[in-house]
Write an enzyme that holds these catalytic residues in place. Sequence first.
Site, PDB file in Angstrom:
ATOM      1  CD  GLU A 180      32.828  42.714  74.166  1.00  0.00           C
ATOM      2  OE1 GLU A 180      33.665  41.864  74.552  1.00  0.00           O
ATOM      3  OE2 GLU A 180      32.839  43.187  73.019  1.00  0.00           O
TER       4      GLU A 180
ATOM      5  CD  GLU B 266      34.095  46.822  71.773  1.00  0.00           C
ATOM      6  OE1 GLU B 266      34.574  45.853  71.132  1.00  0.00           O
ATOM      7  OE2 GLU B 266      34.189  46.935  73.010  1.00  0.00           O
TER       8      GLU B 266
END
Length: 507
Positions: A175, A294
């Site tokens: 991320e 995710e």
Amino acid sequence: MDTKFARLTLDPDFQISRIDKRVYGSFVEHLGRAVYGGVYQPGHGSADEEGFRRDVLDLVRELQVPIVRYPGGNFVSNFYWEDSVGPVSERPRRLELAWRSTETNEVGVNEFARWAKKAGTELMMAVNLGTRGIDAACGLLEYCNHPSGTKYSDLRIAHGVKEPHNIKTWCLGNEMDGPWQVGHKTAREYGRLADETAKALRQIDPTVELVVCGSSNTGMATYPQWEATVLEEAYNSVDYISLHTYYGNRLNDTANFLAYSDDMDHFIRTVISTCDFVKAKKRGKKDIMLSFDEWNVWFHSDAADSDTMGNRPWSVAPHLLEDQYNFEDALLVGLMLITLIKHSDRVRMACLAQLVNVIAPIMTEEDGPAWRQTIYYPYLHASKYGRGVALNTALRSSRHDTREFTDVTDVEAAAVWNDEAEELTVFAVNRDLEDSITLETDLRGFAGYELTEHIVLEHGDFKAVNSAAAETVAPHTVTDRDELDGGLLKSRLAPASWNVIRLKKRK
């Protein structure tokens, strides 16, 4: 004709792709009680000789998890892998910046690799591209995969691990588009770093598969330009781009909540289009595949998490992200699994985030048992019965609108044909909250197949939850909701239900 309907046409020649089993992967991060008190708890009644909880291992093996992403997550952006290997008594304690906890390093790379073998799963290893970079990533890969005769491979051997771990899937950071990430970078900065890291890693082990960071969610201001910019830099060096998303019923509107899988579908389609745009721009020969590493429901624990991290920082294995999942959460998880199956031609890996205690299907009591949350069951069914070829279902269904979505199908479904075992499975969710809907499935392309089982997850209370004391939401088998005649299967889907309809060819 009923105003509400659903129809599928299934034929072995109408295929999306063969499903990569890694689409049913999961995720364990050094976060909260995922590791300490989750997979690892010396002194617990079920702990084995290495401190791993056998009750958790049993549940993980039941799920048949093919791959587990490790060690993060946000955690990885301040992870010093060297601190997690060697004699445990000599490992330092560190301030863990992502979740404001103290990391003891009692469980590290080698311990978790041993746990993965016991669980029957593979590792997807992430490297720190936040506070560190190419050098640390290369050192970790050499430590894990190189046979012997070099600094880090010999260090592994000195630590009692003679054979290399041979980890094939590596994530280039986590991320990196997020301002919350330690070492957050712009798309151009990250794309350059990911490209150079990837090239160096391939020098050490040309067989590795590499995952570059995509957007953290569709709400990011940089989405989807982030994907385009990163791939402009790293297209030739990587194999996958990641997607992350979490949903929550913050509006307390169940019908709208169950439509969020449509948003997931749109997210996947947009990233595929972006990847293919860069491919065209670069005159590329390969397709960039997707790693949805995710995904889950996550919102129940927000207030408690903020309080713990803000007011009681630097504890060891605090209770964080321990969402207690209810029945409607299980329905959305089932819908998201259906979405992944329908995109199996490009989504080759995915990780339900996470596996134990932290936004997880498996929960543990420190002095008690491990138990199954509501979301455990659709994940279990998809992993067990979703192996084989994803079929193009040609689904037609009546539709409805919700607060945020239009033209939402009343029924959402996917079908998987296990050609080796000659088994056919239809996964279906009735998103209508009040009415049963008959799903008509044209099976003329599967002559000789007969119904073997219809599993249903249903409950009268959308907010019903499971606990260590009581499994309130659990699947059961029905025998009076299906009729197979002349190649047409009619299956009654109860309102707001997850359905697993299984067929097998007669011998």
